[in-house]
Design an enzyme around this catalytic site. Structure first.
Site, PDB file in Angstrom:
ATOM      1  N   TYR A 133     -12.687  -6.048   6.466  1.00  0.00           N
ATOM      2  CA  TYR A 133     -11.270  -5.730   6.641  1.00  0.00           C
ATOM      3  C   TYR A 133     -10.866  -5.392   8.070  1.00  0.00           C
ATOM      4  O   TYR A 133      -9.672  -5.448   8.406  1.00  0.00           O
ATOM      5  CB  TYR A 133     -10.849  -4.609   5.685  1.00  0.00           C
ATOM      6  CG  TYR A 133     -11.134  -3.205   6.160  1.00  0.00           C
ATOM      7  CD1 TYR A 133     -10.122  -2.420   6.707  1.00  0.00           C
ATOM      8  CD2 TYR A 133     -12.410  -2.651   6.043  1.00  0.00           C
ATOM      9  CE1 TYR A 133     -10.377  -1.126   7.130  1.00  0.00           C
ATOM     10  CE2 TYR A 133     -12.667  -1.372   6.457  1.00  0.00           C
ATOM     11  CZ  TYR A 133     -11.659  -0.603   7.004  1.00  0.00           C
ATOM     12  OH  TYR A 133     -11.905   0.681   7.418  1.00  0.00           O
ATOM     13  N   ARG A 161     -12.101   8.490   6.108  1.00  0.00           N
ATOM     14  CA  ARG A 161     -11.771   8.983   7.441  1.00  0.00           C
ATOM     15  C   ARG A 161     -11.722  10.499   7.388  1.00  0.00           C
ATOM     16  O   ARG A 161     -12.217  11.136   6.481  1.00  0.00           O
ATOM     17  CB  ARG A 161     -10.427   8.404   7.906  1.00  0.00           C
ATOM     18  CG  ARG A 161     -10.441   6.917   8.203  1.00  0.00           C
ATOM     19  CD  ARG A 161      -9.156   6.480   8.928  1.00  0.00           C
ATOM     20  NE  ARG A 161      -7.955   6.796   8.178  1.00  0.00           N
ATOM     21  CZ  ARG A 161      -7.444   5.989   7.230  1.00  0.00           C
ATOM     22  NH1 ARG A 161      -8.028   4.858   6.925  1.00  0.00           N
ATOM     23  NH2 ARG A 161      -6.338   6.347   6.584  1.00  0.00           N
ATOM     24  N   ASP A 195      -4.533  -6.091  -9.174  1.00  0.00           N
ATOM     25  CA  ASP A 195      -5.042  -6.797  -7.996  1.00  0.00           C
ATOM     26  C   ASP A 195      -6.535  -6.475  -7.858  1.00  0.00           C
ATOM     27  O   ASP A 195      -6.924  -5.566  -7.136  1.00  0.00           O
ATOM     28  CB  ASP A 195      -4.268  -6.383  -6.744  1.00  0.00           C
ATOM     29  CG  ASP A 195      -4.482  -7.345  -5.597  1.00  0.00           C
ATOM     30  OD1 ASP A 195      -4.800  -8.519  -5.855  1.00  0.00           O
ATOM     31  OD2 ASP A 195      -4.319  -6.927  -4.443  1.00  0.00           O
ATOM     32  N   THR A 205      -1.645   0.026  -5.210  1.00  0.00           N
ATOM     33  CA  THR A 205      -2.230   0.876  -6.249  1.00  0.00           C
ATOM     34  C   THR A 205      -1.339   2.079  -6.542  1.00  0.00           C
ATOM     35  O   THR A 205      -0.905   2.784  -5.626  1.00  0.00           O
ATOM     36  CB  THR A 205      -3.619   1.360  -5.817  1.00  0.00           C
ATOM     37  OG1 THR A 205      -4.428   0.222  -5.516  1.00  0.00           O
ATOM     38  CG2 THR A 205      -4.283   2.160  -6.924  1.00  0.00           C
ATOM     39  N   TYR A 244       0.888  -1.173   0.000  1.00  0.00           N
ATOM     40  CA  TYR A 244       0.000   0.000   0.000  1.00  0.00           C
ATOM     41  C   TYR A 244       0.920   1.215   0.000  1.00  0.00           C
ATOM     42  O   TYR A 244       1.014   1.940   0.976  1.00  0.00           O
ATOM     43  CB  TYR A 244      -0.859  -0.084   1.270  1.00  0.00           C
ATOM     44  CG  TYR A 244      -1.981   0.896   1.442  1.00  0.00           C
ATOM     45  CD1 TYR A 244      -2.964   1.069   0.482  1.00  0.00           C
ATOM     46  CD2 TYR A 244      -2.098   1.629   2.633  1.00  0.00           C
ATOM     47  CE1 TYR A 244      -4.020   1.946   0.680  1.00  0.00           C
ATOM     48  CE2 TYR A 244      -3.144   2.503   2.858  1.00  0.00           C
ATOM     49  CZ  TYR A 244      -4.100   2.659   1.871  1.00  0.00           C
ATOM     50  OH  TYR A 244      -5.162   3.526   2.080  1.00  0.00           O
ATOM     51  N   LYS A 301      -9.813  -9.693  -1.770  1.00  0.00           N
ATOM     52  CA  LYS A 301      -8.629  -9.640  -2.621  1.00  0.00           C
ATOM     53  C   LYS A 301      -8.146 -11.027  -3.049  1.00  0.00           C
ATOM     54  O   LYS A 301      -7.204 -11.137  -3.819  1.00  0.00           O
ATOM     55  CB  LYS A 301      -7.481  -8.940  -1.885  1.00  0.00           C
ATOM     56  CG  LYS A 301      -7.718  -7.485  -1.522  1.00  0.00           C
ATOM     57  CD  LYS A 301      -7.725  -6.608  -2.766  1.00  0.00           C
ATOM     58  CE  LYS A 301      -7.715  -5.137  -2.381  1.00  0.00           C
ATOM     59  NZ  LYS A 301      -6.423  -4.680  -1.860  1.00  0.00           N
TER      60      LYS A 301
END
Length: 428
Positions: free
Chosen positions: A255, A153, A244, A360, A139, A264
């Protein structure tokens, strides 16, 4: 074994059809490795050159290329070759380039053999190039992590406190890594909307992509033995484009607290050609400026990112292609080398054939985001495609990912594609 050598010389030309076309992904300076078969024939290993594939299985069998004292190109995957010392990778690359160089004279017998070993790329079926020992997804794009954090968030605290200090990752599923042009079934899973009292089971409604670069480990490290950034960089045999696939609505429910699981695990697509780390040497780039200093074990003394242009196209069933994203790997905050350093820092043994997904790859502008979650801002801003709009993927959609480096010549990765098929009816 890193640095530039004669295989990077932009003046080198090949006598093979298409190899000197400036728009070709596969000039003599590239020579990516892949696994292929012709109709009704066995699986062989080759390198891409122009519009052809040079069959290394045949050349090794005939003794024109001898990487080791045992055969390594006869087992249908690249792992035996990748497990050889790094200087053998370099020596073999030089031998292949010399065979294909228009300036080098081969004997009549050698030339006849090489012509016999050249097969049309258009006639080949490509296979998964490696046995994937394990798959870890990271990530590592600051832009992507900031976008996702902003979306779900507080925008003022989009990044989690650890993000600027550590390459965040999770262990994925090696068994569902597939080669380009493998169709992908929409996954089933548990779904729970914000106003639902209980979850339900059914097909994913927010199927997404993740534009990534995959690094393939060649040189392992023993259990308990960490590696430096320099060692990690040299240990990576090569790179592939990687998608992915992600089920965003399944991920939202599952998650916490341990991260992605079924959302995933259903499929990860990679391109069939492994572009060697050595071929990418002229395109190395420094990482973005650090917001906070990294701990000493994550310090890099050389540029370990690459200037790789990346494009994502969406093709509706029966429709025309639309470009939905253009970005560049150079934006990545944590390089593949640093991802491997952190992975091994605990003493974790990295093995030949381990696949590290970059996470990503998103750039600084909306049209450079690497997922539909970002491009549509979780469905708020539909994308225009041929014949309509998209927020997430629909059945029948095909995703094509391409990537290349541009300089004195072009180093391309080929295509990473997959078509979405309807979910399989599950009767539990």
């Amino acid at each position: 074994m890193t640095g530039l050598n004669e295989t990077h010389d932009p003046a080198r030309k090949s006598w093979v059809d298409g190899a000197n076309d400036p728009n070709s992904d596969f000039p003599i300076q590239n020579l990516p490795f892949g696994v292929f078969s012709l109709e009704g024939g066995p699986v062989h290993i080759g390198v891409a050159i122009g519009t052809r594939i040079l069959d290394l299985t045949v050349l090794e069998e005939e003794g024109l290329i001898v990487p080791a004292d045992h055969r390594v190109f006869d087992q249908g995957v690249l792992n035996p070759f990748m497990a050889l010392p790094q200087n053998v990778w370099t020596r073999t690359r030089r031998q292949i380039a010399d065979i294909l160089d228009e300036a080098n004279a081969l004997s009549r017998a050698e030339l006849n053999l090489v012509h016999r070993a050249l097969v049309p790329m258009a006639a080949a079926r490509m296979h998964l190039p490696i046995f994937v020992r394990s798959f870890t997804d990271f990530y590592a794009s600051r832009e992507h992590a900031t976008n996702v954090g902003t979306m779900f968030r507080d925008p003022d605290n989009a990044l989690m406190p650890n993000w600027l200090h550590i390459p965040i990752g999770y262990n994925g599923r090696a068994t569902t890594v597939v080669v380009s042009d493998t169709d992908i079934h929409r996954p089933n899973g548990q779904l729970k909307g914000p106003n639902d009292a209980e979850p339900r089971f059914g097909p994913c409604q927010k199927l997404d992509i993740e534009l990534e670069l995959g690094a393939i480990v060649g040189t392992p490290n023993p259990l308990g033995q960490p590696v430096t950034a320099e060692e990690a960089y040299a240990s990576i045999f090569g790179y592939v484009l990687l998608n992915d696939w992600s089920a965003r609505d399944i991920q939202t429910w599952e998650y916490q607290p341990l991260g992605p699981f079924q959302s995933k695990a259903f499929a990860t697509s990679i391109s069939p050609w492994v572009v060697t780390r050595e071929a990418l040497e002229p395109f190395r780039k420094d990482a973005p400026e650090r917001v906070k200093p990294l701990l000493p074990y994550l310090q890099e003394t050389s540029p370990n990112n690459f200037d790789i242009e990346m494009v994502v196209e969406l093709v509706p069933d029966g429709g025309k292609s639309s470009v939905i994203s253009k970005t560049n790997y150079k934006y990545m905050y944590y390089s593949s080398a640093l991802q491997m350093v952190h992975h091994a820092s605990s003493g974790c043994a990295m093995e030949t054939g381990d696949l590290l997904g970059s996470g990503t790859i998103s750039g600084p502008t909306q049209d450079s985001f690497g997922s539909m979650l970002e491009l549509s801002w979780n469905g708020r801003d539909p994308l225009k495609v041929d014949g309509g709009t998209r927020t997430f993927l629909e059945d029948g959609d095909t995703i094509n990912i391409n990537g290349w480096c541009d300089g004195d010549y072009r180093i391309g990765f080929g295509n990473c594609a997959g078509k979405v098929l309807p979910a399989v009816n599950f009767r539990g």
